[in-house]
Design a protein around this motif. Structure first.
Motif, mmCIF file in Angstrom:
data_model
loop_
_atom_site.group_PDB
_atom_site.id
_atom_site.type_symbol
_atom_site.label_atom_id
_atom_site.label_comp_id
_atom_site.label_asym_id
_atom_site.label_seq_id
_atom_site.Cartn_x
_atom_site.Cartn_y
_atom_site.Cartn_z
ATOM 1 N N GLN B 274 0.822 -1.208 0.000
ATOM 2 C CA GLN B 274 0.000 0.000 0.000
ATOM 3 C C GLN B 274 0.862 1.266 0.000
ATOM 4 N N GLN B 275 1.915 1.267 0.846
ATOM 5 C CA GLN B 275 2.780 2.462 0.912
ATOM 6 C C GLN B 275 3.415 2.755 -0.440
ATOM 7 N N MET B 276 3.909 1.674 -1.085
ATOM 8 C CA MET B 276 4.552 1.877 -2.379
ATOM 9 C C MET B 276 3.559 2.411 -3.399
ATOM 10 N N LEU B 277 2.346 1.829 -3.393
ATOM 11 C CA LEU B 277 1.359 2.258 -4.379
ATOM 12 C C LEU B 277 0.910 3.695 -4.135
ATOM 13 N N ILE B 278 0.857 4.124 -2.860
ATOM 14 C CA ILE B 278 0.466 5.521 -2.593
ATOM 15 C C ILE B 278 1.452 6.464 -3.268
ATOM 16 N N ILE B 279 2.743 6.191 -3.101
ATOM 17 C CA ILE B 279 3.771 7.058 -3.709
ATOM 18 C C ILE B 279 3.638 7.027 -5.229
ATOM 19 N N LEU B 280 3.547 5.813 -5.781
ATOM 20 C CA LEU B 280 3.449 5.680 -7.236
ATOM 21 C C LEU B 280 2.219 6.409 -7.772
ATOM 22 N N ALA B 281 1.090 6.218 -7.095
ATOM 23 C CA ALA B 281 -0.159 6.781 -7.600
ATOM 24 C C ALA B 281 -0.134 8.306 -7.519
ATOM 25 N N LEU B 282 0.317 8.835 -6.370
ATOM 26 C CA LEU B 282 0.330 10.295 -6.226
ATOM 27 C C LEU B 282 1.274 10.922 -7.238
ATOM 28 N N LEU B 283 2.469 10.349 -7.392
ATOM 29 C CA LEU B 283 3.423 10.888 -8.361
ATOM 30 C C LEU B 283 2.848 10.814 -9.778
ATOM 31 N N SER B 284 2.171 9.699 -10.086
ATOM 32 C CA SER B 284 1.616 9.540 -11.430
ATOM 33 C C SER B 284 0.591 10.623 -11.726
ATOM 34 N N VAL B 285 -0.320 10.817 -10.779
ATOM 35 C CA VAL B 285 -1.360 11.818 -11.021
ATOM 36 C C VAL B 285 -0.724 13.202 -11.148
ATOM 37 N N ALA B 286 0.275 13.493 -10.299
ATOM 38 C CA ALA B 286 0.898 14.820 -10.341
ATOM 39 C C ALA B 286 1.667 15.012 -11.639
ATOM 40 N N VAL B 287 2.595 14.134 -11.920
ATOM 41 C CA VAL B 287 3.447 14.309 -13.106
ATOM 42 C C VAL B 287 2.605 14.236 -14.378
ATOM 43 N N GLY B 288 1.707 13.255 -14.444
ATOM 44 C CA GLY B 288 0.876 13.111 -15.636
ATOM 45 C C GLY B 288 0.096 14.363 -15.931
ATOM 46 N N ASN B 289 -0.608 14.876 -14.928
ATOM 47 C CA ASN B 289 -1.472 16.028 -15.175
ATOM 48 C C ASN B 289 -0.686 17.293 -15.434
ATOM 49 N N ILE B 290 0.449 17.478 -14.766
ATOM 50 C CA ILE B 290 1.163 18.748 -14.919
ATOM 51 C C ILE B 290 1.950 18.781 -16.221
ATOM 52 N N ILE B 291 2.616 17.685 -16.560
ATOM 53 C CA ILE B 291 3.420 17.715 -17.790
ATOM 54 C C ILE B 291 2.532 17.683 -19.026
ATOM 55 N N ALA B 292 1.338 17.116 -18.914
ATOM 56 C CA ALA B 292 0.435 17.085 -20.070
ATOM 57 C C ALA B 292 0.116 18.491 -20.555
ATOM 58 N N ILE B 293 0.130 19.462 -19.626
ATOM 59 C CA ILE B 293 -0.199 20.840 -19.992
ATOM 60 C C ILE B 293 0.790 21.377 -21.021
ATOM 61 N N ALA B 294 2.039 20.931 -20.931
ATOM 62 C CA ALA B 294 3.085 21.499 -21.787
ATOM 63 C C ALA B 294 3.147 20.841 -23.157
ATOM 64 N N GLN B 295 2.292 19.868 -23.447
ATOM 65 C CA GLN B 295 2.422 19.140 -24.715
ATOM 66 C C GLN B 295 1.685 19.850 -25.842
ATOM 67 N N ASP B 296 2.265 19.758 -27.051
ATOM 68 C CA ASP B 296 1.511 20.268 -28.194
ATOM 69 C C ASP B 296 1.165 19.171 -29.193
ATOM 70 N N ASN B 297 1.538 17.941 -28.844
ATOM 71 C CA ASN B 297 1.151 16.815 -29.684
ATOM 72 C C ASN B 297 0.029 16.066 -28.968
ATOM 73 N N LEU B 298 -1.034 15.800 -29.703
ATOM 74 C CA LEU B 298 -2.216 15.217 -29.075
ATOM 75 C C LEU B 298 -1.928 13.820 -28.506
ATOM 76 N N LYS B 299 -1.159 13.010 -29.284
ATOM 77 C CA LYS B 299 -0.869 11.662 -28.812
ATOM 78 C C LYS B 299 -0.016 11.696 -27.554
ATOM 79 N N ARG B 300 0.944 12.639 -27.521
ATOM 80 C CA ARG B 300 1.801 12.776 -26.352
ATOM 81 C C ARG B 300 1.005 13.243 -25.143
ATOM 82 N N MET B 301 0.085 14.168 -25.412
ATOM 83 C CA MET B 301 -0.752 14.664 -24.330
ATOM 84 C C MET B 301 -1.599 13.524 -23.744
ATOM 85 N N LEU B 302 -2.152 12.701 -24.639
ATOM 86 C CA LEU B 302 -2.960 11.578 -24.166
ATOM 87 C C LEU B 302 -2.089 10.569 -23.413
ATOM 88 N N ALA B 303 -0.800 10.493 -23.776
ATOM 89 C CA ALA B 303 0.098 9.600 -23.061
ATOM 90 C C ALA B 303 0.237 10.051 -21.611
#
Lengths: 217, 487
Positions: B274-303
């Protein structure tokens, strides 16, 4: 220390040494040869575990076939070693640190809580025991499902390798044997009927003109 | 031991898919090149639909084992298999025109796709470390080669290479974890592992080490931060038809993998993972959502959007209750449907020499094609989690599970990050509805796609809204199959 333990440590040390050399040595041919040594040492360890069939297959298949093929590939491809090695010293400190930490952590955990006394020792079989037979019985009954899936994986590997390397080159010229066999006289030879009349003016012998001969193809 | 005692009939769907894939492979070689595409395509779609019918007609109500415990047939596996087949068939329908236009070897595309589906189905009903691993490899091997189908495209080859090397690394880490587990428990069958683990106790350090390796490998496979590096490159570099395939059904297979391994085998070590997944999940949501803002390619953004969605999906798993797993299952089903539709839309808009994968290509879409624009609008609202859509209910159920597991702080962070993520989904709607159309000639070309693709795409998107009256039924179904699995 029994002889078996002694043999295990010798082959184990050879295995670890060879595996280390595979990734650190500069020459890719030598690296491949060290991989052969690693496979061979692993096969020896397996023999001490009474898995003779697996050990022989490992030597036959991996050393005999795969590694020889691999050596051919390494020698035939023109690999730029300097370029391949460019990042090695740069990434060595961080990579080494991670590796040392990992090994230390695993060792710590294993020494602390992995007590071999808790687990029963593997059964030692007598001389009449056939490793090949036991393996076959397991693979074709107990693990037949996994065996079939492994076969599918090999099939996929073949399909993928062919799909990714086969190229249809439009400029390639090749013979079509069946068309060659089926050819008729009419395809190759055309008989042109011409009136047998004398030319009105004599053709000059000194200046033969190529245009006057009708081209036949 | 006879064939009868193996209970082969339970694995009929898998056997059918594998047999049909082999048949199509051979058949494709003997059919005229011009008709090859069409015949292989329809046969593949028929195979997947027929597999669905096979599974539904014999939908498991009880847990039954086959092949000496290597295979399990339970409601969860059947539900996942139906979803995998339906989504893959949908992607095949979307991809047909794209593959034809770009001369992708269509026979191999569908055959490898079918084999990948077979691998996913093997994972969905695996009861043994060996079958889990082999199913995973069967799927991954197909995906690696499907990515490299544009052999002369530098980006595609780079993506395939990265995915292959990192995937092989992840597989070896998984194998290492599994071998530790086998050494500690002396068993490969998940049910046996589970009982031995509960005897060994949850404070066993060596078991925790095995769990670390397994969780790292799983995170690699689903692309959770910090093991997400391959996702944007693969999504961007692969042919869009392959990206679409990767983005939908394999996520459901990943759910199966995590459920079978972490919940089915190692639930007693819940505190550890559970502890490991909390870190993984929180980082994923943070990095995924924040870096997606900077994308100009639709496929990359969806990634990057995938990365953040994978984080959300992990929230359900880590809450460690039947309700949480069921929320996760619901989330992954809805997400895979949305992702399938998103790539379907990109495939729909692309023409023979126009990929339509830049964000700017969407400018003024509402004037060019109001219907497509509307579909995009619904889809983006759903992905962002705006209330009347299925995406909202998916997020809601996961967050509910988090709060029930006394992890309210995680839920708060997740919601805040989801709001940040809403920006880039809404930006697409802004581009479509409020920006002037671009003046590049390719973008103005009329959309020419077969009508089957058009109809399926419309159904796929509309289902996201139209499912609302039955959303309770779907959630109940998820609850039921999870209950059957957990107890």
């Amino acid at each position: 220390m029994t002889f078996l333990q002694f043999a295990f440590y010798v082959f184990g040390a050879a295995l670890v040494f060879a595996a280390g050399m595979v990734v650190t040595i500069r020459n890719p041919v030598k690296s491949a040869l060290f991989l052969v040594l690693a496979f061979f040492s692993a096969a020896c360890v397996w023999i001490t575990l009474q898995a003779e069939f697996l050990a022989i297959v490992l030597v036959l298949v991996y050393v005999g076939a795969v590694m020889v093929l691999f050596l051919f590939v390494v020698m035939m491809l023109d690999i730029d070693l300097a370029k391949l090695r460019a990042g090695f010293t740069r990434y060595l400190p961080i990579g080494g640190l991670v590796a040392v930490l990992l090994v230390a952590e695993i060792a710590l955990v294993m020494y602390g809580s992995f007590d071999t006394g808790e687990y029963r020792a593997p059964v030692a079989y007598g001389v009449e025991y056939s490793n090949t037979e036991a393996l076959g019985a397991q693979i074709y009954t107990q693990y037949v499902y996994a065996f079939e899936i492994a076969a599918l994986i090999l099939l996929v590997a073949i399909i993928a390798a062919i799909a990714l390397t086969m190229r249809r080159r439009p400029n390639n010229k090749y013979n079509n044997p069946s068309a060659q066999v089926r050819v008729k006289r009419a395809d190759r030879l055309r008989i042109v009927k011409m009136d047998s009349v004398l030319p009105t003016a004599p053709i000059s012998v000194t200046e033969p003109t190529t245009e006057s001969i009708p081209e036949q193809d | 031991m006879t064939l009868q005692s193996l209970q082969t009939a339970l694995a009929l769907p898998e056997i059918f898919v594998a047999a049909m894939a082999s048949a199509i492979l051979i058949l494709g070689l003997f059919i005229n090149k011009d008709r090859n595409d069409i015949v292989c395509f329809w046969l593949s779609v028929f195979t997947l639909i027929a597999t669905c019918v096979l599974i539904i007609s014999d939908f498991a109500t009880q847990t039954a084992f086959a092949f000496n415990g290597l295979f399990v047939d339970d409601p969860m596996g059947d539900l996942l298999k139906v979803a995998i087949c339906l989504l893959s068939a949908t992607i095949f329908i979307y991809s047909r025109q794209y593959n034809q236009d770009r001369n992708i070897f269509s026979n191999e595309y569908y055959v490898l796709g079918l084999f990948a589906v077979c691998g996913m189905m093997v994972m969905a009903s695996a009861n043994h470390l060996l079958t889990l691993y082999l199913g995973l490899e069967l799927m991954s091997l197909c995906l690696y080669s499907m990515i490299a189908f544009f052999r002369d495209d530098k980006l595609a080859v780079e993506a395939a290479m990265k995915y292959f090397v990192l995937g092989a690394l992840a597989s070896s880490i998984l194998l290492y974890g599994m071998s530790l587990l086998y050494g500690l428990t002396g068993a490969l069958e998940l049910a046996v592992i589970s009982s031995v683990v509960s005897n060994l106790g949850k404070d066993n350090l060596a078991l925790a080490l095995a769990v670390v390796f397994i969780v790292v490998a799983l995170a690699f496979k689903i692309g959770a931060v910090p093991f997400h590096m391959w996702i944007p490159d693969v999504y961007h570099g692969a042919p869009t038809s392959t990206t679409a395939f990767i983005s939908a059904a394999p996520k459901i297979a990943a759910f199966a993998l995590i459920m079978r391994l972490l919940v089915g085998g190692l639930e007693d070590l819940h505190v550890q993972w559970q502890q490991m997944l909390i870190i993984l999940a929180l980082l994923s949501v943070a990095v995924g959502n924040i870096i997606a803002i900077a994308q100009d390619n639709l496929k990359r953004m969806l990634a990057y959007s995938t990365i953040s969605h994978m984080g959300f999906f992990l929230f359900g798993i880590l809450s460690g209750s039947a309700a949480g797993y069921s929320a996760s299952l619901f989330y992954i089903l809805i997400y895979a449907t949305m992702s399938c539709a998103a790539f379907g839309l990109i495939l729909y808009l692309s023409t023979k020499d126009f990929e339509s994968d830049q964000l700017n290509d969407l400018k003024g879409l509402s004037k060019r094609s109001p219907w497509t624009a509307l579909l995009f609008l619904i889809l983006m609202f759903s992905m962002a989690g705006v209330p009347p859509t299925a995406g909202f209910f998916a997020k809601l159920s996961v967050i509910q599970a988090l709060i029930d597991a006394n992890l309210a702080w995680v839920a708060v962070v997740a919601v805040v990050l989801a709001v940040i993520g809403a920006y880039y989904y809404l930006r697409i709607i802004k581009l479509i509805y409020f920006d002037a159309p671009q003046t590049i000639p390719e973008a103005d070309a009329p959309i020419a796609v077969q009508s089957d693709s058009k109809i399926v795409l419309a159904i796929n998107v509309i289902i996201i809204i139209a499912i609302l009256p039955w959303i309770g039924t779907l959630i109940t179904l998820c609850n039921r199959v999870i209950k059957q699995f957990v107890y």
